[in-house]
Design a protein around this motif. Structure first.
Motif, mmCIF file in Angstrom:
data_model
loop_
_atom_site.group_PDB
_atom_site.id
_atom_site.type_symbol
_atom_site.label_atom_id
_atom_site.label_comp_id
_atom_site.label_asym_id
_atom_site.label_seq_id
_atom_site.Cartn_x
_atom_site.Cartn_y
_atom_site.Cartn_z
ATOM 1 N N MET A 1 5.369 22.366 44.902
ATOM 2 C CA MET A 1 4.351 23.149 44.419
ATOM 3 C C MET A 1 2.955 23.981 44.526
ATOM 4 O O MET A 1 3.267 24.590 46.397
ATOM 5 C CB MET A 1 3.152 21.645 44.643
ATOM 6 C CG MET A 1 1.708 22.103 43.916
ATOM 7 S SD MET A 1 0.441 20.715 45.156
ATOM 8 C CE MET A 1 0.147 21.636 47.156
ATOM 9 N N SER A 2 3.462 25.042 44.251
ATOM 10 C CA SER A 2 2.367 26.160 44.204
ATOM 11 C C SER A 2 0.954 25.974 44.569
ATOM 12 O O SER A 2 -0.202 25.410 43.810
ATOM 13 C CB SER A 2 2.228 27.182 43.050
ATOM 14 O OG SER A 2 2.155 28.564 43.368
ATOM 15 N N ALA A 3 0.610 26.267 45.826
ATOM 16 C CA ALA A 3 -1.344 25.865 46.222
ATOM 17 C C ALA A 3 -2.044 26.971 45.111
ATOM 18 O O ALA A 3 -3.684 26.527 45.525
ATOM 19 C CB ALA A 3 -1.106 26.211 47.398
ATOM 20 N N TYR A 4 -1.453 27.908 44.836
ATOM 21 C CA TYR A 4 -2.231 28.969 43.760
ATOM 22 C C TYR A 4 -2.414 28.606 42.529
ATOM 23 O O TYR A 4 -2.995 29.419 41.808
ATOM 24 C CB TYR A 4 -2.293 30.411 44.208
ATOM 25 C CG TYR A 4 -1.531 30.254 46.025
ATOM 26 C CD1 TYR A 4 -3.033 29.783 46.641
ATOM 27 C CD2 TYR A 4 -0.996 30.624 46.528
ATOM 28 C CE1 TYR A 4 -3.109 29.488 48.465
ATOM 29 C CE2 TYR A 4 -0.815 30.590 48.212
ATOM 30 C CZ TYR A 4 -2.021 30.458 48.559
ATOM 31 O OH TYR A 4 -1.947 30.238 50.230
ATOM 32 N N HIS A 5 -1.678 27.975 42.277
ATOM 33 C CA HIS A 5 -2.376 27.256 40.658
ATOM 34 C C HIS A 5 -3.033 27.502 40.450
ATOM 35 O O HIS A 5 -4.025 26.281 41.153
ATOM 36 C CB HIS A 5 -1.156 26.223 39.819
ATOM 37 C CG HIS A 5 0.384 26.788 40.066
ATOM 38 N ND1 HIS A 5 1.629 25.293 39.872
ATOM 39 C CD2 HIS A 5 0.973 28.102 40.395
ATOM 40 C CE1 HIS A 5 2.437 25.999 39.633
ATOM 41 N NE2 HIS A 5 2.869 27.730 40.209
ATOM 42 N N LEU A 6 -3.461 27.123 38.463
ATOM 43 C CA LEU A 6 -5.080 26.879 39.095
ATOM 44 C C LEU A 6 -5.411 25.679 38.366
ATOM 45 O O LEU A 6 -4.089 25.193 37.929
ATOM 46 C CB LEU A 6 -5.039 27.284 37.157
ATOM 47 C CG LEU A 6 -5.418 28.785 36.979
ATOM 48 C CD1 LEU A 6 -5.394 29.318 35.801
ATOM 49 C CD2 LEU A 6 -7.023 29.828 38.239
ATOM 50 N N PRO A 7 -6.244 25.643 39.019
ATOM 51 C CA PRO A 7 -6.324 23.454 38.931
ATOM 52 C C PRO A 7 -5.993 22.422 37.075
ATOM 53 O O PRO A 7 -6.634 23.861 36.395
ATOM 54 C CB PRO A 7 -8.292 23.152 39.089
ATOM 55 C CG PRO A 7 -8.538 24.768 39.748
ATOM 56 C CD PRO A 7 -8.210 25.478 39.014
ATOM 57 N N ASP A 8 -5.933 22.129 37.293
ATOM 58 C CA ASP A 8 -5.042 20.717 36.042
ATOM 59 C C ASP A 8 -6.609 20.630 35.381
ATOM 60 O O ASP A 8 -7.592 20.350 36.061
ATOM 61 C CB ASP A 8 -4.685 19.231 36.371
ATOM 62 C CG ASP A 8 -4.207 18.742 34.782
ATOM 63 O OD1 ASP A 8 -4.862 18.260 34.551
ATOM 64 O OD2 ASP A 8 -2.882 19.529 34.364
ATOM 65 N N ALA A 9 -7.000 21.445 34.260
ATOM 66 C CA ALA A 9 -8.290 20.469 33.063
ATOM 67 C C ALA A 9 -8.588 19.915 33.319
ATOM 68 O O ALA A 9 -9.473 18.745 33.223
ATOM 69 C CB ALA A 9 -8.386 21.312 31.081
ATOM 70 N N GLU A 10 -7.420 18.456 33.028
ATOM 71 C CA GLU A 10 -7.951 16.869 32.965
ATOM 72 C C GLU A 10 -8.428 16.119 34.378
ATOM 73 O O GLU A 10 -9.745 15.564 34.167
ATOM 74 C CB GLU A 10 -6.900 16.332 32.461
ATOM 75 C CG GLU A 10 -6.491 16.693 31.073
ATOM 76 C CD GLU A 10 -4.857 15.391 30.665
ATOM 77 O OE1 GLU A 10 -4.591 14.761 31.589
ATOM 78 O OE2 GLU A 10 -4.729 16.294 29.215
ATOM 79 N N LYS A 11 -7.730 17.041 35.781
ATOM 80 C CA LYS A 11 -8.208 16.688 37.235
ATOM 81 C C LYS A 11 -9.318 17.569 36.879
ATOM 82 O O LYS A 11 -10.055 16.501 37.515
ATOM 83 C CB LYS A 11 -7.270 17.023 37.786
ATOM 84 C CG LYS A 11 -5.540 16.167 37.688
ATOM 85 C CD LYS A 11 -4.962 16.407 39.059
ATOM 86 C CE LYS A 11 -3.538 15.882 39.102
ATOM 87 N NZ LYS A 11 -3.056 16.271 37.961
ATOM 88 N N LEU A 12 -9.923 18.529 36.639
ATOM 89 C CA LEU A 12 -11.355 18.319 37.000
ATOM 90 C C LEU A 12 -11.933 17.738 36.588
ATOM 91 O O LEU A 12 -13.301 17.620 36.834
ATOM 92 C CB LEU A 12 -11.084 20.355 36.604
ATOM 93 C CG LEU A 12 -11.043 21.345 37.609
ATOM 94 C CD1 LEU A 12 -10.787 22.387 36.584
ATOM 95 C CD2 LEU A 12 -11.645 21.053 39.710
ATOM 96 N N ALA A 13 -11.941 17.343 34.557
ATOM 97 C CA ALA A 13 -12.657 16.638 34.276
ATOM 98 C C ALA A 13 -13.147 15.193 34.994
ATOM 99 O O ALA A 13 -13.967 14.827 34.821
ATOM 100 C CB ALA A 13 -11.743 16.446 32.862
ATOM 101 N N ALA A 14 -11.591 14.254 35.537
ATOM 102 C CA ALA A 14 -11.833 13.527 35.316
ATOM 103 C C ALA A 14 -12.599 13.121 36.899
ATOM 104 O O ALA A 14 -13.945 12.121 37.491
ATOM 105 C CB ALA A 14 -10.255 12.348 36.197
ATOM 106 N N ALA A 15 -12.245 14.105 37.890
ATOM 107 C CA ALA A 15 -13.456 14.583 39.460
ATOM 108 C C ALA A 15 -15.068 14.544 39.122
ATOM 109 O O ALA A 15 -14.731 13.750 39.875
ATOM 110 C CB ALA A 15 -12.912 15.618 40.286
#
Length: 452
Positions: A1-15
């Motif tokens: 896993m790269s710590a610097y990938h952009l956040p996943d839109a679905e995970k953001l929406a769920a949060a």
């Protein structure tokens, strides 16, 4: 896993579907008279056991984080929680091994530190906590130059320079945090390779206020990549900085329409900066007071207010406004208009706009009310009363798009934090607005800000 990938839109929406809470912890509580309450420990601000106990309470309520402010100068008028207190970065580092889940956010100034030193200290705390640290970015307010003189400077940075420095400072810190890719250290005993040189990145920064910072930082990223970034500036430069880099922005707003307008502005500016606006959580500063009845809740407030000595209010305002007015000639019931504050040339033009909770009604505001506002004890009626009422209004503001969550500015500790966790949080959990357990081991992960 790269710590610097952009956040996943679905995970953001769920949060964003649940409320998020940070607990603001300062000594015996944020109310100026908290230390005088019969239940209070007057030396709470310098008691590690006190803060460890508060962090335990926050974890019981599955709160996202505890938050520690800071000040770099004190005088005879300082708040009791400021006069004798721990360094916030040191405090969260000490709390890291004795807590398990709660996030740990420390305030640190871009005006009175160096990027390399702060980047190293914060990432160390992040590593020790296994990815639960955060940085509250401040530029420091210093009307009387007392902080400047503590750091060997004759005067404080002018407002625009402070934010120019903050912008560059944050970029340097983030660059240093990314000196190493997450899997750079191979520790291969057979080959003798300690790290992969291809995954080392010097930042080679060349800037106006930090002419040369080469890097790399001498510590690798944590489980969450880098500490969470928090910010609370309400001036236009502050809002611009927060919208560009912050993950959480906290604000004081008087009602739902004002909060909606502020949140929309932050999200629009974040979008204009090329970010998904869901990467930014706007948290409302509130001081919830919970009791069996609303009348008893207001009695708890009056109990604290009755312990406030009028000279303390007037001396605080004298210090806050740089001794431009002799407040000793007034009482706490004197109006702002009669005090002469409105005519102060030292005030920036956006002062009352910045303090929107009282903007537009300055003439009717008393000095005591102004003091309460400036010290951040926000007794909004919606959040004072029975647990069900407080929970109802937390949800109402959230569903209206006013806030993504709240920062709990507890007037008296541990009482008010315990009451909230024990009486309000279970209601929110039953209704599906607060989690019953931590969803991710890291602070960024719980906010949907990393992709794993």
């Amino acid at each position: 896993m790269s710590a610097y990938h952009l956040p996943d839109a679905e995970k953001l929406a769920a949060a964003h579907k649940t409320l998020h809470f940070f607990a603001y912890l300062v000594g015996a509580g944020h109310h100026i008279a908290a230390w005088r309450h019969p239940s209070a420990n007057p030396a709470a601000a310098i008691s590690f056991d006190h803060y460890r106990s508060l962090a335990d309470i926050a974890e019981q309520g599955v709160l996202d984080a505890v938050f520690f402010a800071d000040s770099l100068a004190v005088n005879e008028q300082s708040h009791h929680g400021i006069l004798d207190r721990f360094d916030p970065v040191g405090l969260i580092t000490a709390l890291a091994p004795v807590t398990k889940n709660v996030g740990l956010i420390a305030t640190a100034s871009t005006s009175y530190d160096e990027p390399y030193n702060l980047a190293r200290a914060l990432l160390s705390a992040d590593r020790i906590s296994k990815g639960r640290a955060g940085w509250n970015i401040v530029t420091t307010r210093d009307l009387t130059n007392t902080t400047a003189r503590n750091y060997g400077r004759p005067e404080h940075y002018e407002h625009s320079i402070r934010y120019e420095r903050a912008e560059e400072f944050v970029d340097v810190v983030r660059g240093l945090w990314r000196s190493w890719e997450p899997d750079a250290f191979t520790y291969d005993k057979v080959s003798g390779q300690f790290f992969d040189p291809a995954k080392l990145h010097r930042i080679n920064h060349r800037g106006n206020l930090f002419p040369q910072v080469d890097g790399p930082l001498n510590i690798a990223p944590s489980e969450q990549g880098e500490p969470l970034l928090v910010q609370a500036g309400s001036s236009e430069p502050g809002i611009a900085l927060g919208a560009r880099v912050a993950n959480a922005i906290f604000t004081f707003q008087p009602d739902i329409p004002a909060a909606q307008q502020f949140r929309d502005k932050i999200r629009d500016k974040a979008r204009a900066s090329g970010r998904n606006p869901d990467e930014v959580y706007v948290l409302g500063g509130i001081s919830p007071i919970v009791a069996e009845t609303e009348a008893k809740a207001w009695d708890l407030i009056r109990e604290l207010d009755d312990l406030v000595e009028e000279p303390k209010i007037l001396s605080f305002l004298d210090d806050y406004f740089g001794h431009a007015i002799d407040f000793r000639q007034f009482t706490q019931e004197t109006s702002v208009a009669d005090s002469g504050i409105l005519a102060l040339p030292e005030l920036r033009k956006d002062f009352w706009k910045t303090h929107e909770r009282i903007s537009g009604r300055e003439k009717s505001v008393t000095l005591k009310q102004l003091y309460s506002h400036l010290t951040g004890v926000s007794f909004l009626p919606d959040f004072v009363g029975e647990p069900e009422k407080v929970a109802d209004n937390l949800i109402r503001w959230f569903e209206a798009g006013a806030f993504d969550g709240y920062i709990l500015i507890n007037p008296l500790l541990p009482r008010d934090l315990s009451n909230f966790v024990e009486q309000v949080v279970p209601i929110l959990q039953r209704r599906g607005y607060s989690p019953k357990s931590y969803s991710h081991p890291t602070l960024r992960g719980r906010l949907g800000l990393i992709d794993g």
